[in-house]
Design a protein around this motif. Structure first.
Motif, PDB file in Angstrom:
ATOM      1  N   GLU A 104       1.184  11.198   2.499  1.00 54.32           N
ATOM      2  CA  GLU A 104       0.143  10.917   1.505  1.00 54.32           C
ATOM      3  C   GLU A 104      -0.471   9.526   1.693  1.00 54.32           C
ATOM      4  O   GLU A 104      -1.555   9.255   1.176  1.00 54.32           O
ATOM      5  CB  GLU A 104       0.744  11.011   0.095  1.00 54.32           C
ATOM      6  N   ASP A 105       0.224   8.638   2.408  1.00 62.69           N
ATOM      7  CA  ASP A 105      -0.205   7.248   2.480  1.00 62.69           C
ATOM      8  C   ASP A 105      -0.864   6.865   3.797  1.00 62.69           C
ATOM      9  O   ASP A 105      -1.516   5.821   3.879  1.00 62.69           O
ATOM     10  CB  ASP A 105       0.999   6.312   2.275  1.00 62.69           C
ATOM     11  N   THR A 126      -4.623   6.181   3.807  1.00 63.48           N
ATOM     12  CA  THR A 126      -4.925   5.053   2.918  1.00 63.48           C
ATOM     13  C   THR A 126      -4.596   3.737   3.603  1.00 63.48           C
ATOM     14  O   THR A 126      -5.374   2.775   3.575  1.00 63.48           O
ATOM     15  CB  THR A 126      -4.121   5.173   1.610  1.00 63.48           C
ATOM     16  N   ILE A 127      -3.409   3.676   4.237  1.00 61.68           N
ATOM     17  CA  ILE A 127      -3.016   2.472   4.974  1.00 61.68           C
ATOM     18  C   ILE A 127      -3.984   2.218   6.125  1.00 61.68           C
ATOM     19  O   ILE A 127      -4.396   1.077   6.382  1.00 61.68           O
ATOM     20  CB  ILE A 127      -1.576   2.622   5.500  1.00 61.68           C
ATOM     21  N   ILE A 132       0.844  -1.198   0.000  1.00 63.29           N
ATOM     22  CA  ILE A 132       0.000   0.000   0.000  1.00 63.29           C
ATOM     23  C   ILE A 132       0.873   1.239   0.000  1.00 63.29           C
ATOM     24  O   ILE A 132       1.870   1.308   0.722  1.00 63.29           O
ATOM     25  CB  ILE A 132      -0.909   0.028   1.240  1.00 63.29           C
ATOM     26  N   GLY A 133       0.496   2.233  -0.787  1.00 63.38           N
ATOM     27  CA  GLY A 133       1.195   3.510  -0.771  1.00 63.38           C
ATOM     28  C   GLY A 133       1.587   3.973  -2.156  1.00 63.38           C
ATOM     29  O   GLY A 133       1.971   3.167  -3.006  1.00 63.38           O
ATOM     30  N   SER A 134       1.486   5.267  -2.374  1.00 63.34           N
ATOM     31  CA  SER A 134       1.850   5.836  -3.676  1.00 63.34           C
ATOM     32  C   SER A 134       2.753   7.054  -3.535  1.00 63.34           C
ATOM     33  O   SER A 134       2.987   7.759  -4.508  1.00 63.34           O
ATOM     34  CB  SER A 134       0.574   6.245  -4.436  1.00 63.34           C
ATOM     35  N   CYS A 135       3.281   7.311  -2.318  1.00 64.97           N
ATOM     36  CA  CYS A 135       4.152   8.467  -2.132  1.00 64.97           C
ATOM     37  C   CYS A 135       5.462   8.240  -2.887  1.00 64.97           C
ATOM     38  O   CYS A 135       5.815   7.097  -3.213  1.00 64.97           O
ATOM     39  CB  CYS A 135       4.419   8.703  -0.646  1.00 64.97           C
ATOM     40  N   MET A 191       7.855   5.478  -1.607  1.00 64.82           N
ATOM     41  CA  MET A 191       7.430   4.099  -1.853  1.00 64.82           C
ATOM     42  C   MET A 191       7.506   3.750  -3.328  1.00 64.82           C
ATOM     43  O   MET A 191       7.739   2.594  -3.693  1.00 64.82           O
ATOM     44  CB  MET A 191       6.006   3.889  -1.322  1.00 64.82           C
ATOM     45  N   GLN A 192       7.329   4.729  -4.197  1.00 71.52           N
ATOM     46  CA  GLN A 192       7.494   4.466  -5.620  1.00 71.52           C
ATOM     47  C   GLN A 192       8.918   4.001  -5.911  1.00 71.52           C
ATOM     48  O   GLN A 192       9.150   3.101  -6.723  1.00 71.52           O
ATOM     49  CB  GLN A 192       7.178   5.736  -6.425  1.00 71.52           C
ATOM     50  N   ARG A 222       5.503   9.522   5.228  1.00 67.26           N
ATOM     51  CA  ARG A 222       4.583   9.072   4.168  1.00 67.26           C
ATOM     52  C   ARG A 222       3.212   9.715   4.362  1.00 67.26           C
ATOM     53  O   ARG A 222       2.188   9.033   4.408  1.00 67.26           O
ATOM     54  CB  ARG A 222       4.470   7.549   4.181  1.00 67.26           C
TER      55      ARG A 222
END
Length: 465
Positions: free
Chosen positions: A311-312, A315-316, A136-139, A142-143, A309
């Motif tokens: 941005e994540d 979401t997490i 999980i994660g798109s920051c 993490m990319q 993180r």
């Protein structure tokens, strides 16, 4: 290691650029014209850096021919209009000559990161229970992790995963194994900190019957059990020195010898190690073998802490909350606005593991359909102390226009404010961050520095070790 193609007809500039980029771990090729660049196949590279004016065709001709590889255009300050035209034609960015080394490296890093981010997707992972899940994660951080997993997994090299406790190091190890050529073979996970020091060599390498008191039967070690597959050693910094020496032989020779045996056995094992400690620093104090560190650190993956993180986090939290609700048969529970705000602002020293525990606690304690901050049981995060009445505010970290709201800075002109802000923050901020905080472009920042005579602070360069 990124592959970069430099297209520049002036040999001095070309060679200087090459040396600069190679010092920062890029692989560089050179061309003197568009025609020479096409012979090298620009689509094989991660980035093309091209001068605008070249013998024959201009550098902008490479933009469609190199696609989807990004093209960074070099131009002089006298031809900014041409740079704008290049951007309209699809150039990813431009750098002005004579360029500042730090600015160029920063631009290259940003472009390469952006390119990697577009290609990176969270890897699919099958848990030991057989349930499929996705990281999980798109920051941006993490990319980079996803990209490194994708490139590292098929290479069959040793991997060192570094990150704080609770960031998901075992999850990354499982993703690497399942995307590797060894995915059909076993993945053996060992927590080095959980095994007593007196037993760890026996656990890892096995023993013969009668090798020591209590060895009533021969035992196969975990390294041998992972033969043909992957061995994941978590918290490898806790491994005793004797076991480190044995592990080094496994990596160098592919051989193990059981305790109490005179025979060596060949094993084919891929090693993935993880730690929250600085192994290089431990090697200087004699707690970790330097030669083993070099053997482990063929490929390194750094996992960001949850506090980095932003941005994540929510979401997490939503994904973990859904799982906790299923476990405790409390479907339909949601986080209140205050709880979401609490989760977003909390520093999470225990990272994802702490977040998971807090949500589990919230699911158990919640009454009704909402989870409130009190249900999460988080200790209050430290807050900055309020400024004393009449005292100036400590930072101009918000946009430049906020200066008018501060009584202590009301009499500052815009130029005074600019100079005050830059001198106060340039040691902690990059040029890009300074420009963003001031609400101006990097070019405007540079021009105002020149006009006001504010020198740019250079960050000290590290000497190669």
């Amino acid at each position: 290691m990124s592959r970069i193609l430099i297209v520049e007809d002036e040999a001095i500039i070309r060679s200087a650029l090459r040396r600069l980029l190679e010092r920062h771990d890029h692989r560089v090729s050179e061309a003197g014209s568009v025609a020479e660049a096409m012979e090298l196949d620009p689509q094989r590279f991660d980035l093309v850096i091209s001068d605008l004016r070249l013998p024959g065709e201009p550098g902008t001709e490479l933009i469609p021919r190199a696609a989807p590889v990004p093209v960074l255009i070099m131009t002089s300050y006298a031809s900014m209009r041409s740079a704008v035209d290049a951007l309209k034609q699809g150039a990813v960015d431009y750098v002005a000559k004579p360029f500042d080394h730090d600015e160029l490296l920063e631009t290259v890093a940003r472009v390469l990161h952006l390119q990697a981010s577009r290609q990176a997707e969270p890897p699919d992972i099958t848990e030991p229970s057989g349930q499929a899940q996705q990281m999980i994660g798109s920051c941006p951080a993490m990319q980079l992790v996803y990209t490194r997993i994708r490139k590292t997994a098929p290479a069959d090299v040793t991997v060192l995963i570094q990150g704080e406790s609770g960031t998901g190091k075992e999850l990354v190890a499982r993703a690497i194994h399942q995307q590797s050529k060894r995915s059909r073979a076993p993945l053996i996970c060992v927590n080095c900190a959980a095994i007593p020091e007196t037993l760890i060599e026996s656990e890892l390498f096995g023993h013969e019957k009668g090798a020591f008191t209590g060895a009533s039967a021969a035992r196969t070690g975990l390294v041998e059990a992972a033969d043909g597959g992957t061995l994941f050693l978590d918290e490898i910094g806790e491994l005793p020195l004797d076991a480190q020496a044995r592990l080094l032989r496994v990596l160098q020779e592919g051989e193990i010898r059981k305790i109490g045996s005179v025979e060596t056995r060949h094993v084919d094992v891929r090693l993935i190690a993880a730690t929250h400690r600085d192994l290089r620093a431990l090697s200087k104090t004699g707690e970790f073998r330097l030669d083993l560190y070099y053997r482990l650190n063929v490929m390194q993956i750094d996992l960001p802490p949850l506090r980095d993180r932003d941005e994540d986090v929510l979401t997490i939290a939503d994904v973990l909350l859904e799982k906790a609700c299923r476990r405790h048969d409390r479907e339909g529970l949601r986080l209140s606005r205050a709880a979401r705000r609490e989760i977003r602002d909390y520093p999470w020293p225990g990272n994802v593991r702490e977040l998971e525990n807090a949500l589990e606690r919230g699911v158990i304690l919640a009454e009704g359909h909402l989870i409130h901050p009190d249900d999460l049981g988080l200790s209050p995060a430290p807050r900055p102390a309020p400024a004393a009445p009449g005292s100036p505010r400590p930072s101009a970290g918000s946009a430049a226009g906020s200066a008018a709201d501060d009584g202590a800075e009301e009499d500052l002109s815009l130029e005074d404010y600019f100079q005050h802000f830059v001198l106060e923050h340039q040691d902690q901020m990059s040029e890009t961050e300074l420009a963003q905080k001031l609400g101006i472009s990097r070019k405007s920042l540079w021009e105002r520095r020149q006009r006001l005579g504010i020198p740019r602070k250079k960050s000290p360069r590290r000497r190669p070790e």
